[in-house]
Design a protein around this motif. Structure first.
Motif, PDB file in Angstrom:
ATOM      1  N   LEU A  79       0.804  -1.310   0.077  1.00 26.86           N
ATOM      2  CA  LEU A  79       0.049   0.079   0.054  1.00 26.86           C
ATOM      3  C   LEU A  79       0.712   1.223   0.199  1.00 26.86           C
ATOM      4  CD1 LEU A  79      -3.210   0.782   2.024  1.00 26.86           C
ATOM      5  CD2 LEU A  79      -1.349   2.355   1.910  1.00 26.86           C
ATOM      6  N   ALA A  80       0.560   2.248  -0.925  1.00 26.90           N
ATOM      7  CA  ALA A  80       1.336   3.373  -0.952  1.00 26.90           C
ATOM      8  C   ALA A  80       0.261   4.634  -0.898  1.00 26.90           C
ATOM      9  CB  ALA A  80       2.149   3.539  -2.382  1.00 26.90           C
ATOM     10  N   ALA A  81       0.950   5.319  -0.143  1.00 30.52           N
ATOM     11  CA  ALA A  81      -0.299   6.602  -0.026  1.00 30.52           C
ATOM     12  C   ALA A  81       0.609   8.032  -0.038  1.00 30.52           C
ATOM     13  CB  ALA A  81      -0.801   6.368   1.397  1.00 30.52           C
ATOM     14  N   ASP A  82       0.009   9.025  -0.420  1.00 29.74           N
ATOM     15  CA  ASP A  82       0.777  10.203  -0.499  1.00 29.74           C
ATOM     16  C   ASP A  82      -0.186  11.646  -0.300  1.00 29.74           C
ATOM     17  OD1 ASP A  82       2.849  12.173  -3.012  1.00 29.74           O
ATOM     18  OD2 ASP A  82       3.081  11.906  -0.819  1.00 29.74           O
ATOM     19  N   ALA A  83       0.237  12.515   0.222  1.00 29.35           N
ATOM     20  CA  ALA A  83      -0.761  13.475   0.346  1.00 29.35           C
ATOM     21  C   ALA A  83      -0.754  14.504  -0.937  1.00 29.35           C
ATOM     22  CB  ALA A  83      -0.197  14.374   1.539  1.00 29.35           C
ATOM     23  N   VAL A  84      -2.011  14.966  -1.196  1.00 27.70           N
ATOM     24  CA  VAL A  84      -2.355  15.532  -2.461  1.00 27.70           C
ATOM     25  C   VAL A  84      -2.054  17.071  -2.087  1.00 27.70           C
ATOM     26  CG1 VAL A  84      -3.831  16.502  -4.122  1.00 27.70           C
ATOM     27  CG2 VAL A  84      -4.300  14.044  -2.881  1.00 27.70           C
ATOM     28  N   ALA A  85      -1.113  17.744  -2.846  1.00 27.20           N
ATOM     29  CA  ALA A  85      -0.833  19.134  -2.934  1.00 27.20           C
ATOM     30  C   ALA A  85      -0.126  19.533  -1.708  1.00 27.20           C
ATOM     31  CB  ALA A  85      -1.912  19.879  -3.336  1.00 27.20           C
ATOM     32  N   TYR A  86       0.469  18.790  -1.007  1.00 29.61           N
ATOM     33  CA  TYR A  86       0.914  19.083   0.591  1.00 29.61           C
ATOM     34  C   TYR A  86       1.865  20.288   0.398  1.00 29.61           C
ATOM     35  CZ  TYR A  86       3.050  18.823   5.122  1.00 29.61           C
ATOM     36  OH  TYR A  86       3.248  19.036   6.480  1.00 29.61           O
ATOM     37  N   SER A  87       2.747  20.386  -0.577  1.00 27.71           N
ATOM     38  CA  SER A  87       3.867  21.478  -0.725  1.00 27.71           C
ATOM     39  C   SER A  87       3.210  22.794  -0.827  1.00 27.71           C
ATOM     40  CB  SER A  87       4.887  21.309  -1.719  1.00 27.71           C
ATOM     41  OG  SER A  87       5.537  20.165  -1.737  1.00 27.71           O
ATOM     42  N   LYS A  88       1.919  23.037  -1.810  1.00 26.90           N
ATOM     43  CA  LYS A  88       1.198  23.974  -1.696  1.00 26.90           C
ATOM     44  C   LYS A  88       0.621  24.508  -0.389  1.00 26.90           C
ATOM     45  CE  LYS A  88      -2.777  25.725  -4.572  1.00 26.90           C
ATOM     46  NZ  LYS A  88      -3.721  25.964  -3.469  1.00 26.90           N
ATOM     47  N   PRO A  94      -4.169  -8.842   0.796  1.00 24.76           N
ATOM     48  CA  PRO A  94      -4.976  -7.832   0.075  1.00 24.76           C
ATOM     49  C   PRO A  94      -6.099  -7.355   0.718  1.00 24.76           C
ATOM     50  CG  PRO A  94      -4.063  -9.783  -1.483  1.00 24.76           C
ATOM     51  CD  PRO A  94      -4.147 -10.209  -0.003  1.00 24.76           C
ATOM     52  N   VAL A  95      -6.768  -8.487   1.168  1.00 25.34           N
ATOM     53  CA  VAL A  95      -8.332  -7.888   1.886  1.00 25.34           C
ATOM     54  C   VAL A  95      -8.045  -6.976   2.854  1.00 25.34           C
ATOM     55  CG1 VAL A  95     -10.113  -8.595   3.210  1.00 25.34           C
ATOM     56  CG2 VAL A  95      -9.418 -10.059   0.900  1.00 25.34           C
ATOM     57  N   LYS A  96      -6.860  -7.178   3.929  1.00 28.48           N
ATOM     58  CA  LYS A  96      -6.475  -6.255   4.672  1.00 28.48           C
ATOM     59  C   LYS A  96      -6.023  -4.849   4.328  1.00 28.48           C
ATOM     60  CE  LYS A  96      -7.587  -8.853   8.326  1.00 28.48           C
ATOM     61  NZ  LYS A  96      -8.709  -8.654   9.364  1.00 28.48           N
ATOM     62  N   ALA A  97      -5.206  -5.101   3.317  1.00 28.31           N
ATOM     63  CA  ALA A  97      -4.746  -3.651   2.854  1.00 28.31           C
ATOM     64  C   ALA A  97      -5.913  -2.922   2.234  1.00 28.31           C
ATOM     65  CB  ALA A  97      -3.749  -4.056   1.756  1.00 28.31           C
ATOM     66  N   VAL A  98      -6.805  -3.356   1.439  1.00 19.92           N
ATOM     67  CA  VAL A  98      -7.829  -2.576   0.962  1.00 19.92           C
ATOM     68  C   VAL A  98      -8.715  -2.301   2.383  1.00 19.92           C
ATOM     69  CG1 VAL A  98     -10.091  -2.648  -0.408  1.00 19.92           C
ATOM     70  CG2 VAL A  98      -7.829  -3.621  -1.395  1.00 19.92           C
ATOM     71  N   ILE A 138      -6.917   3.417  -5.639  1.00 22.19           N
ATOM     72  CA  ILE A 138      -6.634   2.523  -7.007  1.00 22.19           C
ATOM     73  C   ILE A 138      -5.685   1.109  -6.734  1.00 22.19           C
ATOM     74  CG2 ILE A 138      -5.446   2.060  -9.290  1.00 22.19           C
ATOM     75  CD1 ILE A 138      -6.153   4.852 -10.131  1.00 22.19           C
ATOM     76  N   ILE A 139      -6.661  -0.053  -7.131  1.00 23.12           N
ATOM     77  CA  ILE A 139      -6.037  -1.253  -6.844  1.00 23.12           C
ATOM     78  C   ILE A 139      -5.627  -1.861  -8.296  1.00 23.12           C
ATOM     79  CG2 ILE A 139      -6.980  -1.625  -4.707  1.00 23.12           C
ATOM     80  CD1 ILE A 139      -9.197  -3.498  -6.191  1.00 23.12           C
TER      81      ILE A 139
END
Length: 617
Positions: free
Chosen positions: A9-18, A64-68, A130-131
């Motif tokens: 699982l990869a996660a990233d903040a949207v427009a954090y620098s802004k 995968p179930v736990k990740a989702v 997205i998976i």
């Protein structure tokens, strides 16, 4: 170097620098709160964070179930915090999940499995997930959530194109290049829809329909405040016709009347917003006396739960003209507020057609309402009441198409429910349906009746398909027609069409009766996926002998002999006559011989006394 299969699982903040540039303190507070939510869900679902850069995180899961589940819980938690209006900003995250091969380097993981998850994260919508296809296949049928098909994407530095699925489904985006409209269908038709608490991934096909794309509106049944409970059919009928007018003559996404009925006792804005993702809610009251009619309405922005300017109030004589005026004015007002000025409802010729198709008398219109009211209870007295008034109506107004088509279906209800069955039901239903079509060639209800009649008679599927496709082409947004005709396609073995129609019906009516999930149960049996078939049926509930028979068969075919035998004992105890001909309900619905044989084979393995076929045919 050690290799293993892992869910990343990869996660990233949207427009954090802004956000940091605008208000560093607020952005950091938001990030800290969001990371606390995300990290907690990763931990509680058995995940392990092995990479972090403050505004991004990457974690490993064994399942995968736990990740989702972790991703969904985190995104919903962040969305709820945003909705509650935190003092700081509205930070959102994108998330991507992939199941693939990774290389182990100490506590770190490397390789394509990690890289692909990161690529997926960058494609996800803000607040979305997205998976990849391997993850989708592993969670299929295990989670109460819907994902939309995003097609096959070419990812940077990845050789093979990868099929992707998006949550929320309405934000699924197709690849920008190499699109083939004939193969891809519309975005809405590619959306996966929830059936009975399980995930179903719907692949696009040439038969796909385009769902309405305008704001989503739920119309709650107008409340009868006239003091006479017998007038409930009238207020519900008025609501149904406003619903139908908006659904047919605007570009709005109007939930099916049955969805509003299901939430009649839970009309709170927050409940409707959370359960249906509705944008607007229309409600109202109807007060009717012997000669006066008063209708009031409420119109609510579901996102804020604030009241908007509502149509009405309307006061007038109890006459057909007044009722039509109310319906038209309510529908036109709603369309003007949130729809578009070019909706067909604003065209003079369309309004003229609506009025021309109406009956001449109020009695005839109320009779049509009564015919629909039967489906609230399926009670014999309501069936007889509807039949008697429909017979009077078509005699007095032979040009009223909907009176004829409802009469046709009344004869079919007699057959399906063994209510006062006329020996000439087949001929009479056919005559009534053709009278309806003669009066109005665009009456979808009449073709619906002809389609159901053909299945009850066991006619060729070609005959059924012709009538069914005509009915749906004339009214593609009637969830009742879609689901009812879809289940017959599935019963016949055409699961692709049947499931697609039922899933479209569920998009329009998220409260669709769980019994329609039996189509997916049968499909799983045909595919040999007996464990999935069991899960679907258990989620459905219901204790019909046919359902219990296929459940016992699936248990046996899946190697769960003890449960199979327990289910057989239940059938014998509760339905002692069922063993006389266990094939009967499957044959009556025109199911394929291969499917019936497989169920009977499983029943026999479960210990049920299935008689030889030749002894009962």
């Amino acid at each position: 170097m050690e290799r293993r299969l892992a869910t990343i699982l990869a996660a990233d903040a949207v427009a954090y620098s802004k956000l940091m540039g605008e208000d560093e303190v607020a952005a950091l507070a938001d990030l800290t709160a969001c990371r606390a939510l995300i990290d907690a869900q990763i931990s509680s679902h058995g995940g392990r964070i092995f990479g972090s850069a403050g505004d991004s995180v990457i974690a490993e899961f064994a399942s995968p179930v736990k990740a989702v589940q972790a991703a969904l819980a985190a995104q919903n938690g962040i969305a709820q915090a945003n909705a509650e209006g935190r003092e700081s900003g509205q930070l959102q995250f994108r998330m991507g999940i992939h199941l693939g091969d990774v290389m182990v380097q100490g506590e770190n993981l490397l390789g394509d499995g990690v890289n692909i998850a990161a690529r997926l994260e960058s494609l996800a919508p803000p607040g979305g997930i997205i998976i990849s296809k391997p993850v989708a296949e592993m969670v299929h049928g295990k989670l109460d959530v819907a994902f939309g098909d995003s097609g096959a994407h070419k990812l940077k530095n990845i050789t093979q194109r990868i099929n992707l699925w998006t949550w929320p489904p309405q934000k699924a985006v197709r690849p920008a290049k190499q699109r083939d409209p004939k193969k891809l269908g519309s975005l809405a038709a590619a959306t996966a829809l929830v059936l009975g608490g399980l995930v179903y991934l719907v692949y696009p096909n040439e038969e796909s329909f385009t769902l309405p794309t305008g704001p989503k509106v739920l119309i709650l049944p107008f409340e009868n405040v006239g003091g006479d409970p017998q007038d409930d059919y009238f207020s519900d009928g008025l609501t149904r016709d406003i619903n139908a007018m908006l659904a047919k003559f605007t570009n709005l996404f109007i939930f099916a009347p049955e969805a509003g009925t299901a939430l009649r006792d839970k009309p709170e804005c927050e409940v409707i917003r959370n359960e249906l993702s509705a944008d607007y809610i229309l409600g109202g009251t109807v007060q009717r006396s012997d000669d006066k009619l008063r209708v009031t309405t409420t119109f609510t922005d579901a996102k804020t739960c604030l009241q908007l300017q509502a149509p009405g109030p309307f006061e007038g004589d109890v006459s057909l003209a007044s009722i039509l005026d109310v319906q038209v004015e309510v529908a036109r007002k709603i369309a003007s507020l949130i729809g578009s000025s070019d909706a067909p409802l604003f065209k003079a010729d369309v309004l003229q057609t609506i009025r021309e198709k109406a009956p001449e008398s109020l009695d005839a219109y109320e009779c049509y309402m009564t015919a629909h009211w039967f489906y609230q209870t399926f009670a014999l007295p309501e069936h007889r009441r509807a039949r008697d008034c429909l017979l009077r109506t078509v005699e007095e107004e032979p040009g009223y198409s909907l009176g004829w088509s409802r009469l046709a279906y009344n004869y079919l209800d007699s057959k399906k429910n063994s209510y006062d069955l006329d020996p000439n039901w087949a001929q009479k239903s056919s005559d009534a349906a053709h009278h309806a079509i003669e009066a109005d060639p665009n009456n979808a209800d009449a073709y619906y009746a002809l389609a159901v009649r053909s299945r009850l008679l066991g006619e060729s599927m070609d005959v059924y398909r012709k009538h069914a496709e005509r009915a749906v082409s004339l009214n593609p947004n009637d969830s009742w027609i879609l689901a009812d005709l879809g289940i017959f396609f599935a019963y016949s073995g055409d699961f692709e069409t049947g499931l697609a129609w039922i899933e479209r019906a569920r998009a329009l009516n998220p409260k669709l009766h769980p019994g329609y999930n039996y189509a997916a149960h049968l499909n799983a049996i045909m595919l040999g996926e007996y464990g999935e078939a069991i899960d679907i049926l258990l989620a459905m509930g219901g204790r019909l002998p046919m359902n219990q028979a296929s459940l016992a068969a699936c248990y046996a075919l899946n190697g769960q002999q003890e449960k199979a035998e327990e289910t057989v004992e239940y059938i014998k105890e509760q339905f002692p006559d069922y063993q006389l001909d266990p094939r009967a309900p499957f044959r009556a619905r025109g199911m394929p011989k291969e499917l019936i044989h497989r169920v009977m084979e499983g029943l026999t393995m479960a210990g049920f006394p299935v008689p030889p076929e030749e002894t009962i045919e």
